[in-house]
Design a protein around this motif. Sequence first.
Motif, PDB file in Angstrom:
ATOM      1  N   LEU A  56       0.839  -1.202   0.000  1.00 56.17           N
ATOM      2  CA  LEU A  56       0.000   0.000   0.000  1.00 56.17           C
ATOM      3  C   LEU A  56       0.872   1.250   0.000  1.00 56.17           C
ATOM      4  O   LEU A  56       0.608   2.216  -0.732  1.00 56.17           O
ATOM      5  N   ALA A  57       1.934   1.243   0.813  1.00 62.06           N
ATOM      6  CA  ALA A  57       2.862   2.373   0.853  1.00 62.06           C
ATOM      7  C   ALA A  57       3.548   2.556  -0.500  1.00 62.06           C
ATOM      8  O   ALA A  57       3.774   3.688  -0.958  1.00 62.06           O
ATOM      9  N   MET A  58       3.863   1.434  -1.166  1.00 66.32           N
ATOM     10  CA  MET A  58       4.522   1.501  -2.477  1.00 66.32           C
ATOM     11  C   MET A  58       3.613   2.104  -3.538  1.00 66.32           C
ATOM     12  O   MET A  58       4.072   2.827  -4.427  1.00 66.32           O
ATOM     13  N   VAL A  59       2.305   1.825  -3.444  1.00 66.14           N
ATOM     14  CA  VAL A  59       1.349   2.412  -4.400  1.00 66.14           C
ATOM     15  C   VAL A  59       1.334   3.931  -4.272  1.00 66.14           C
ATOM     16  O   VAL A  59       1.389   4.659  -5.273  1.00 66.14           O
ATOM     17  N   PHE A  60       1.280   4.432  -3.035  1.00 69.93           N
ATOM     18  CA  PHE A  60       1.285   5.880  -2.819  1.00 69.93           C
ATOM     19  C   PHE A  60       2.615   6.489  -3.271  1.00 69.93           C
ATOM     20  O   PHE A  60       2.639   7.582  -3.851  1.00 69.93           O
ATOM     21  N   ALA A  61       3.712   5.786  -3.008  1.00 69.24           N
ATOM     22  CA  ALA A  61       5.027   6.273  -3.422  1.00 69.24           C
ATOM     23  C   ALA A  61       5.125   6.329  -4.944  1.00 69.24           C
ATOM     24  O   ALA A  61       5.680   7.286  -5.504  1.00 69.24           O
ATOM     25  N   PHE A  62       4.576   5.336  -5.605  1.00 64.04           N
ATOM     26  CA  PHE A  62       4.601   5.309  -7.069  1.00 64.04           C
ATOM     27  C   PHE A  62       3.854   6.501  -7.649  1.00 64.04           C
ATOM     28  O   PHE A  62       4.328   7.161  -8.569  1.00 64.04           O
ATOM     29  N   GLY A  63       2.672   6.781  -7.088  1.00 65.46           N
ATOM     30  CA  GLY A  63       1.897   7.922  -7.567  1.00 65.46           C
ATOM     31  C   GLY A  63       2.626   9.243  -7.398  1.00 65.46           C
ATOM     32  O   GLY A  63       2.517  10.134  -8.232  1.00 65.46           O
ATOM     33  N   ALA A  64       3.404   9.359  -6.317  1.00 63.10           N
ATOM     34  CA  ALA A  64       4.128  10.600  -6.038  1.00 63.10           C
ATOM     35  C   ALA A  64       5.402  10.727  -6.875  1.00 63.10           C
ATOM     36  O   ALA A  64       5.824  11.838  -7.199  1.00 63.10           O
ATOM     37  N   MET A  65       5.998   9.593  -7.248  1.00 66.47           N
ATOM     38  CA  MET A  65       7.316   9.612  -7.881  1.00 66.47           C
ATOM     39  C   MET A  65       7.308   9.333  -9.375  1.00 66.47           C
ATOM     40  O   MET A  65       8.319   9.531 -10.050  1.00 66.47           O
ATOM     41  N   VAL A  66       6.183   8.860  -9.921  1.00 65.15           N
ATOM     42  CA  VAL A  66       6.168   8.365 -11.292  1.00 65.15           C
ATOM     43  C   VAL A  66       6.607   9.412 -12.312  1.00 65.15           C
ATOM     44  O   VAL A  66       7.290   9.094 -13.288  1.00 65.15           O
ATOM     45  N   ASN A  67       6.245  10.688 -12.095  1.00 66.45           N
ATOM     46  CA  ASN A  67       6.610  11.730 -13.059  1.00 66.45           C
ATOM     47  C   ASN A  67       8.109  12.004 -13.101  1.00 66.45           C
ATOM     48  O   ASN A  67       8.625  12.545 -14.084  1.00 66.45           O
TER      49      ASN A  67
END
Length: 238
Positions: A70-81
């Motif tokens: 779950l933490a990785m999903v939020f991190a992905f959304g924040a870092m993907v760009n």
Amino acid sequence: MSDYNTTSQTINRADANIDAGLRTHMQKVYGLMGTAMVISGIVAYLVGNSSLVYTINSGMLRYVVMFAPLAMVFAFGAMVNKMSVAGATAFFYTFAAAIGLSLSYIFVVYNIGSIGTTFLTTAVAFGGLSLYGYTTKRDISAWGGFLIMGVIGLIIASIVNIFLASSGLQFAISAIGVLIFAGLTAYDTQNIKNQFLQARYASGIEAHGKLAIYGALQLYLDFLNMFQFLLHFMGSQD
């Protein structure tokens, strides 16, 4: 007449190029999702059939394994760009491996035959729902807000039930969860299609690559959650 025919041919070629581009994009989305599912399945099976499964599913480590994805999903959304396509792909596959760890317990709780049957049932349902989302002419974007609120409610109820351990509440969560993620499968497929059509001229290759990865992540989560909720109904315990 000549100008009309030329214009018509140009429009037809443009439509054909859009259709071909969309098919390529969706194939990439499903390919990334499928690869992630294979990674999760391999990790879950190997860990679930080893002594490691008892270590990672006990004590505080159990909660780390449970909430890390779950933490990785939020991190992905924040870092993907800020990521490259290769970096985002690697992160997605690492996330899939983490999900495999969190799923390893099912090979202890359920027999492998019922796991396989549930997976095939989920695959058939997912395929039909995703096909509907891709082909329907109906705009189902209005489903989004309702379904997201439903997901938030499921997360809260699931956390509460960790402490209550209520079989009745778990049954309700599973039943509602199947319906919500069935709807999200169709909704997300249509949304992925629409996002590509909106971005086909405005974005470059790099952006399209990330769009495919993000779409694959959405559909992967839809499939995964539908599978887990169905397993509560179809899984036979050893």
